[in-house]
Enzyme design. Structure first.
Site, PDB file in Angstrom:
ATOM      1  N   THR A  25       0.501  -0.926  -0.055  1.00 17.28           N
ATOM      2  CA  THR A  25       0.029   0.001  -0.038  1.00 17.28           C
ATOM      3  C   THR A  25       0.943   1.143  -0.106  1.00 17.28           C
ATOM      4  O   THR A  25       1.775   1.325   0.998  1.00 17.28           O
ATOM      5  CB  THR A  25      -0.890   0.042   0.653  1.00 17.28           C
ATOM      6  N   GLN A  97      -5.105  -7.061  -6.369  1.00 18.44           N
ATOM      7  CA  GLN A  97      -5.472  -7.837  -4.878  1.00 18.44           C
ATOM      8  C   GLN A  97      -6.387  -7.138  -4.491  1.00 18.44           C
ATOM      9  O   GLN A  97      -6.825  -6.081  -4.321  1.00 18.44           O
ATOM     10  CB  GLN A  97      -3.966  -7.509  -3.751  1.00 18.44           C
ATOM     11  N   HIS A 177      -7.449 -11.246  -1.042  1.00 18.58           N
ATOM     12  CA  HIS A 177      -6.990 -10.190   0.224  1.00 18.58           C
ATOM     13  C   HIS A 177      -7.915 -11.182   1.733  1.00 18.58           C
ATOM     14  O   HIS A 177      -8.564 -10.797   1.834  1.00 18.58           O
ATOM     15  CB  HIS A 177      -6.545  -9.133   0.398  1.00 18.58           C
ATOM     16  N   ASN A 180      -4.663 -10.755   7.100  1.00 20.01           N
ATOM     17  CA  ASN A 180      -3.904  -9.265   7.863  1.00 20.01           C
ATOM     18  C   ASN A 180      -5.172  -8.882   8.479  1.00 20.01           C
ATOM     19  O   ASN A 180      -4.941  -7.043   8.631  1.00 20.01           O
ATOM     20  CB  ASN A 180      -3.080  -8.544   7.001  1.00 20.01           C
ATOM     21  N   TYR A 182      -7.975  -8.169   7.714  1.00 21.28           N
ATOM     22  CA  TYR A 182      -9.001  -7.285   6.633  1.00 21.28           C
ATOM     23  C   TYR A 182     -10.265  -8.441   6.762  1.00 21.28           C
ATOM     24  O   TYR A 182     -11.095  -9.540   7.193  1.00 21.28           O
ATOM     25  CB  TYR A 182      -9.339  -6.861   5.871  1.00 21.28           C
ATOM     26  N   ARG A 229      -4.480 -14.678  -0.768  1.00 19.17           N
ATOM     27  CA  ARG A 229      -2.901 -14.757   0.481  1.00 19.17           C
ATOM     28  C   ARG A 229      -3.889 -14.849   1.693  1.00 19.17           C
ATOM     29  O   ARG A 229      -4.909 -14.573   2.079  1.00 19.17           O
ATOM     30  CB  ARG A 229      -3.199 -13.046   0.574  1.00 19.17           C
ATOM     31  N   ASN A 237      -3.803  -5.717  12.255  1.00 19.07           N
ATOM     32  CA  ASN A 237      -5.079  -5.036  12.873  1.00 19.07           C
ATOM     33  C   ASN A 237      -5.775  -5.167  13.750  1.00 19.07           C
ATOM     34  O   ASN A 237      -7.337  -6.185  13.387  1.00 19.07           O
ATOM     35  CB  ASN A 237      -5.461  -5.188  11.120  1.00 19.07           C
ATOM     36  N   GLY A 324       8.584  -7.707  -0.234  1.00 18.65           N
ATOM     37  CA  GLY A 324       8.070  -6.913  -0.177  1.00 18.65           C
ATOM     38  C   GLY A 324       8.502  -5.537   0.119  1.00 18.65           C
ATOM     39  O   GLY A 324       9.147  -4.880  -1.428  1.00 18.65           O
TER      40      GLY A 324
END
Length: 367
Positions: A25, A97, A177, A180, A182, A229, A237, A324
């Site tokens: 991001t 993604q 996605h 993480n 979400y 992923r 998060n 990354g």
């Protein structure tokens, strides 16, 4: 022995090497519209076997940070067409993604300033990014509301529609996605999912939303153009599960029949320690369970890899290695890995927002 620089086939995609640019991001898409600068940024990195875009919102409701791109409006699709064309002209392959942040959002970013949605009305102890006076600013996430059961099929269809938009925009495929902390991960994990209906409680129920999304996307664009992923133990998060091993072994067994192009595994804490003593996890057992269930997708590993660790991962049976932050400062990372360095150091002050500084101005290796 297999090396990072050997070509491979991943689902429907023929890749020049096994080096993957992980999603990063960068908050450089005002009004959620990809810019010509983004096309330059991705094209600079097209020597990777596969580029995975920054997380891209499937709807405005799915947006959780300022100036991240979307995949639901005409101007957004036109912007992405410039990106995919630039990458293809440079000889690369690129997937997008697909992202719905769920509760990791703020009312300022939501349609009509509504509350973000989530499996349960539990606020995430984390922050998001708003633009205040032209400056990216970290703020606490807003309190979410729990999704009504009748809303969930519509979000599944939003993923399907975004996947079709992606192919229309020239992408070689999509990555779901589901990591993480979400929305999909929120459904998976006990810390964020306290539902008492068909989407909560048991492992099978908590995995239901992920599997519905995966089936909808693969039916739309094909398993060979779809990756997913996962992050079994990351605390990113505020994502916590009481017992991750059986949960994710169930998930990969159920994904196996979909003939996905790849599974993208974040090992340990996203962007942090690879080993978490308080959250032990057996990734080899996870991979074995996927293959035992008939899963044929490539196994992509991610988190803290350097050249030596990446080569060991391939020797241990991984198919792809995602890098990354190294790609932020090293657009020609493939050449630098092949040469053993040197490597540019990224300027962390330019990670989020801004223009070309710290984005497209990192120097390549001297000839």
């Amino acid at each position: 022995m297999t090396t990072l620089f050997d070509p491979t086939t991943v689902g429907d995609l023929r890749l020049a090497n096994r080096i993957v640019m992980a999603p990063l991001t960068r908050n450089r898409a005002p009004d959620a519209i990809p810019t010509p600068l983004m096309a330059e940024y991705y094209a600079q990195r097209a020597s990777a076997g596969l580029l995975i875009t920054e997380a891209t919102a499937i709807t405005q409701q799915g947006q959780g940070y300022a100036d991240v791109p979307g995949l639901y409006g005409i101007e957004q699709l036109d912007g992405w067409k410039r990106v995919t064309q630039a990458v293809h002209d440079a000889g690369g392959k690129i997937v997008v993604q697909l992202w719905h942040v769920g509760r990791v959002s703020h009312t300022d970013l939501q349609p009509h300033f509504a509350k973000p949605v989530a499996p349960s009305a539990i606020r995430a102890h984390t922050k998001t990014v708003l633009i205040k006076d032209g400056v990216p600013t970290f703020v606490e996430t807003s309190e979410p509301r729990a999704l009504d059961p009748e809303e969930i099929p519509g979000i599944v269809m939003d993923y399907r529609h975004a996947a079709l938009n992606a192919i229309a925009a020239g992408f070689d495929g999509v990555e779901i996605h589901a990591a993480n902390g979400y929305l999909i991960d929120q459904f998976l994990k006990t810390g964020s999912n306290h539902r008492r209906d068909d989407y909560g409680g048991s492992i099978a129920n908590r995995a239901r939303f992920l599997l519905e999304v995966a089936r909808a996307v693969t039916e739309a664009v094909g398993g060979g153009r779809t990756g997913i992923r996962l992050s079994p133990v990351t605390p990113a998060n505020d994502a916590v599960d009481a017992d991750s091993q059986p949960l994710f072994e169930h998930v990969v067994r159920k994904l196996a029949p979909l003939n996905l192009a790849y599974l993208h595994l974040i090992e340990g804490a996203t962007g942090g320690p690879r080993d978490l003593p308080e959250r032990p996890f057996d990734y080899a057992a996870l991979k074995a369970g996927y293959h035992a269930a008939g899963g044929q997708g490539a196994w992509m590993v991610n988190n803290g890899y350097d050249l030596a660790l990446a080569q060991q991962a391939l020797a241990d049976g991984a198919d792809l290695v995602a890098f990354g932050k190294a790609f932020i400062a090293n657009p020609d990372l493939v050449a630098r890995l092949r040469a053993g360095g040197p490597f540019n150091e990224p300027d962390k002050t330019t990670f989020y927002g801004g223009g070309d500084k710290g984005y497209t101005d990192y120097p390549p290796l001297a000839n």
